[in-house]
Design an enzyme around this catalytic site. Structure first.
Site, mmCIF file in Angstrom:
data_model
loop_
_atom_site.group_PDB
_atom_site.id
_atom_site.type_symbol
_atom_site.label_atom_id
_atom_site.label_comp_id
_atom_site.label_asym_id
_atom_site.label_seq_id
_atom_site.Cartn_x
_atom_site.Cartn_y
_atom_site.Cartn_z
ATOM 1 N N PHE A 67 38.904 32.615 39.344
ATOM 2 C CA PHE A 67 39.243 31.655 40.394
ATOM 3 C C PHE A 67 39.024 32.355 41.728
ATOM 4 O O PHE A 67 39.232 33.558 41.839
ATOM 5 C CB PHE A 67 40.712 31.213 40.284
ATOM 6 C CG PHE A 67 40.880 29.946 39.507
ATOM 7 C CD1 PHE A 67 40.614 29.904 38.158
ATOM 8 C CD2 PHE A 67 41.292 28.775 40.140
ATOM 9 C CE1 PHE A 67 40.756 28.735 37.435
ATOM 10 C CE2 PHE A 67 41.443 27.596 39.434
ATOM 11 C CZ PHE A 67 41.168 27.571 38.071
ATOM 12 N N LYS A 83 31.593 40.377 40.042
ATOM 13 C CA LYS A 83 32.477 40.627 38.893
ATOM 14 C C LYS A 83 31.808 40.280 37.564
ATOM 15 O O LYS A 83 32.435 40.412 36.522
ATOM 16 C CB LYS A 83 33.785 39.841 39.061
ATOM 17 C CG LYS A 83 34.571 40.223 40.327
ATOM 18 C CD LYS A 83 35.997 39.675 40.308
ATOM 19 C CE LYS A 83 36.678 39.865 41.652
ATOM 20 N NZ LYS A 83 38.096 39.518 41.633
ATOM 21 N N LYS A 105 31.484 36.521 44.395
ATOM 22 C CA LYS A 105 32.472 37.066 43.446
ATOM 23 C C LYS A 105 31.978 36.936 42.004
ATOM 24 O O LYS A 105 32.178 37.828 41.191
ATOM 25 C CB LYS A 105 33.816 36.353 43.606
ATOM 26 C CG LYS A 105 34.646 36.938 44.719
ATOM 27 C CD LYS A 105 35.941 36.189 44.960
ATOM 28 C CE LYS A 105 36.438 36.550 46.363
ATOM 29 N NZ LYS A 105 37.494 35.664 46.824
ATOM 30 N N ASP A 122 46.157 42.653 45.605
ATOM 31 C CA ASP A 122 45.078 43.638 45.598
ATOM 32 C C ASP A 122 45.616 45.058 45.743
ATOM 33 O O ASP A 122 44.980 46.011 45.338
ATOM 34 C CB ASP A 122 44.086 43.335 46.727
ATOM 35 C CG ASP A 122 43.285 42.063 46.437
ATOM 36 O OD1 ASP A 122 42.990 41.828 45.246
ATOM 37 O OD2 ASP A 122 42.983 41.305 47.382
ATOM 38 N N PRO A 169 44.186 47.636 39.977
ATOM 39 C CA PRO A 169 42.968 47.375 39.203
ATOM 40 C C PRO A 169 42.624 45.889 39.277
ATOM 41 O O PRO A 169 43.522 45.053 39.395
ATOM 42 C CB PRO A 169 43.351 47.771 37.775
ATOM 43 C CG PRO A 169 44.841 47.729 37.737
ATOM 44 C CD PRO A 169 45.326 48.008 39.125
ATOM 45 N N ASP A 170 41.345 45.567 39.250
ATOM 46 C CA ASP A 170 40.931 44.156 39.214
ATOM 47 C C ASP A 170 40.895 43.728 37.745
ATOM 48 O O ASP A 170 40.034 44.169 36.973
ATOM 49 C CB ASP A 170 39.567 43.982 39.877
ATOM 50 C CG ASP A 170 39.253 42.509 40.086
ATOM 51 O OD1 ASP A 170 39.338 41.738 39.104
ATOM 52 O OD2 ASP A 170 38.932 42.127 41.217
ATOM 53 N N ASN A 228 53.014 36.811 47.003
ATOM 54 C CA ASN A 228 52.262 35.762 47.709
ATOM 55 C C ASN A 228 52.793 34.406 47.283
ATOM 56 O O ASN A 228 53.691 34.300 46.456
ATOM 57 C CB ASN A 228 50.757 35.900 47.447
ATOM 58 C CG ASN A 228 50.436 35.770 45.973
ATOM 59 O OD1 ASN A 228 50.626 34.733 45.371
ATOM 60 N ND2 ASN A 228 49.983 36.864 45.371
HETATM 61 N N1 CTP Z 1 41.843 39.047 40.268
HETATM 62 C C1 CTP Z 1 42.278 39.886 39.262
HETATM 63 N N2 CTP Z 1 42.816 41.103 39.577
HETATM 64 C C2 CTP Z 1 42.932 41.502 40.859
HETATM 65 C C3 CTP Z 1 42.494 40.629 41.895
HETATM 66 C C4 CTP Z 1 41.960 39.419 41.569
HETATM 67 O O1 CTP Z 1 42.177 39.535 38.071
HETATM 68 N N3 CTP Z 1 43.459 42.674 41.117
HETATM 69 C C5 CTP Z 1 41.223 37.757 39.908
HETATM 70 C C6 CTP Z 1 42.017 36.534 40.249
HETATM 71 O O2 CTP Z 1 42.860 36.154 39.171
HETATM 72 C C7 CTP Z 1 40.916 35.510 40.492
HETATM 73 C C8 CTP Z 1 39.773 36.321 41.029
HETATM 74 O O3 CTP Z 1 40.053 37.664 40.661
HETATM 75 O O4 CTP Z 1 40.464 34.940 39.264
HETATM 76 C C9 CTP Z 1 39.505 36.211 42.492
HETATM 77 O O5 CTP Z 1 40.512 36.737 43.250
HETATM 78 P P1 CTP Z 1 40.457 36.737 44.861
HETATM 79 O O6 CTP Z 1 41.732 37.327 45.314
HETATM 80 O O7 CTP Z 1 40.040 35.427 45.369
HETATM 81 O O8 CTP Z 1 39.245 37.660 45.128
HETATM 82 P P2 CTP Z 1 39.149 39.169 45.401
HETATM 83 O O9 CTP Z 1 38.153 39.668 44.427
HETATM 84 O O10 CTP Z 1 40.506 39.802 45.382
HETATM 85 O O11 CTP Z 1 38.500 39.188 46.834
HETATM 86 P P3 CTP Z 1 39.133 38.904 48.285
HETATM 87 O O12 CTP Z 1 40.639 39.006 48.146
HETATM 88 O O13 CTP Z 1 38.533 39.968 49.068
HETATM 89 O O14 CTP Z 1 38.688 37.519 48.654
#
Ligand code: CTP
Length: 410
Positions: free
Chosen positions: A323, A341, A337, A279, A305-306, A210
């Site tokens: 963020f 989370k 979020k 993601d 994984p998140d 990205n």
């Molecule tokens: N994040 C993370 N690991 C992932 C995805 C996201 O640690 N696999 C963290 C990012 O670093 C950021 C936050 O989650 O601090 C929000 O990420 P964002 O992409 O905005 O939100 P998502 O939870 O992925 O939701 P969506 O893409 O559906 O908006």
């Protein structure tokens, strides 16, 4: 013991007999671990030579606002940005008046005006000048603006008078500077920051990634360093140089970022997830370059994984900050979020507007906690990062975070 290790102190010297103590002050600041650079006003050079200050600080002394040599090296904006603290000692009655007026026609005043770092003044003047209503009103205004006033002390003065107006001793000033960092910053805490994009390989030369530049995450890491933290920056591929004083670890994929975060999170007091983590990753990345044989091809993706959520779920979790990049309903989406989370704080970043988002140096941030929403003034990423770190430090000092037992017992 809290010291000034890693701190960058800009010492401003204005004109007054107490300037003879400034050389000793530099030495003591350096003994406490600070890097010191010196700016002198023209009248200060009547009391102590720039050569002395250069010798004790180990750096050239800055004197002129429009000095072509100095501007080529470090101009007033660079000096203002470089500083973690601007300490003016001695601060004469005249300098205090200039600072109050917001003047920018000499180097030291311009640096004070241009810096986002805390500014402290150590007044030194005759007791009558000190008690004059003009000086007292100026100081009241400065205090209201957040300028720290160290001293003055009482005693016999160079002019023969006895009373208030003596500059605090260098040892006292070093102690006060140390206190300032301790109470406001992240002194001694460890911060893990993720930054940049991730790179999810399709084959050896192609990937899903990205447009994150890493600028915001790097700025957050630098702001945390400035606030006295030990910083571990875990960054996906970016074109940015490693910030000074930061431990930078470079990773490629989300899984690698996840593993690296979890290898270091045990030491962290604060986790700030700024990375734009993919993601999904490719289920079966090819080890050879894919040839364009077929008319169509399908890539199977599986969830990554998140990282942020996994950190917030730890039994001994750090203060956890996320963020959220949003195009619309910024606060509502970010709050969702935060709750999903289980974060302590989320910084919502409006993307898709000119002048904010991924590649820009400018940004807009809204800080969302469970009970409040704080709109930070739009600014460059560096200023916003400092404001975010300041907010986190305040939340920690106010005892808002008690989720991490390790932290609660500190
Ligand atoms: N994040 C993370 N690991 C992932 C995805 C996201 O640690 N696999 C963290 C990012 O670093 C950021 C936050 O989650 O601090 C929000 O990420 P964002 O992409 O905005 O939100 P998502 O939870 O992925 O939701 P969506 O893409 O559906 O908006």
């Amino acid at each position: 013991m809290v010291t000034l290790t890693n701190k960058r102190v800009l010492l401003g010297v204005s004109g007054g007999i107490a300037a003879y103590k400034s050389a000793d002050l530099v030495r003591r600041l350096r003994d406490a671990g600070a890097e010191v650079r010196v700016v002198m006003t023209r009248s200060a050079t009547e009391f102590i030579t720039p050569l002395t200050m250069q010798a004790v600080s180990g750096h050239p002394v800055y004197q002129e606002l429009l000095d072509t040599d100095a501007e080529a090296g470090m101009g007033h904006i660079d000096l203002a940005r470089w500083s973690d603290l601007v300490l003016v000692a001695p601060a004469s009655a005249n300098f205090i008046a200039r600072l109050t007026q917001g003047r920018a026609d000499d180097l030291l005043s311009a640096v004070c005006l241009a810096t986002a770092a805390p500014v402290a003044v150590a007044p030194a003047m005759n007791q009558q000048m000190w008690s004059n209503a003009a000086t007292q009103e100026n100081l009241a205004t400065l205090r209201k603006r957040g300028v720290h006033v160290f001293g003055p002390g009482e005693g016999s003065q160079a002019c023969g008078d006895i009373g208030l107006g003596r500059m605090f001793e260098p040892t006292q000033l070093v102690e006060l500077a140390t206190e300032l960092f301790k109470s406001r910053g992240l002194d001694g805490l460890t911060v893990v920051v993720t930054a940049g994009p991730t790179w999810e390989a399709i084959d050896p030369v192609r990937a899903i990634t990205n447009k994150s530049s890493g600028k915001m995450g790097y700025a957050v890491a630098v702001a945390a360093i400035e606030a006295g933290a030990n910083v571990i920056l875990i960054a996906g591929p970016t074109a940015l140089p490693d910030p000074e004083r930061v431990t930078a670890i470079h990773v490629t994929s989300a899984q690698e970022m996840y593993d690296t975060v979890h290898a270091h999170i045990g030491a962290a007091d604060i986790f700030i997830g700024v990375a734009a983590v993919a993601d999904y990753r490719v289920a079966a990345p090819q080890s050879n370059k894919i040839k364009k044989n077929a008319e169509r091809m399908t890539l199977e993706l599986i969830r990554n994984p998140d990282i942020l959520e996994s950190v917030a779920k730890l039994a001994r979790r750090p203060f956890t900050v996320g963020f959220a990049a949003e195009t619309d309903d910024v606060v509502a989406n970010a709050r969702a979020k935060l709750e999903k989370k289980n974060l302590d704080l989320i910084a919502a970043n409006r993307v898709g507007l000119p002048g904010s988002g991924f590649e820009s140096d400018e940004n807009q941030l809204t800080l969302i906690e469970r009970e409040r929403v704080i709109e930070l003034p739009a600014g460059n990423k560096r200023t916003l990062a400092r404001a975010l770190i300041h907010h986190i430090a305040e939340a920690i000092h106010a005892g808002h975070r008690i989720k991490n037992p390790r932290q609660a017992h500190r």
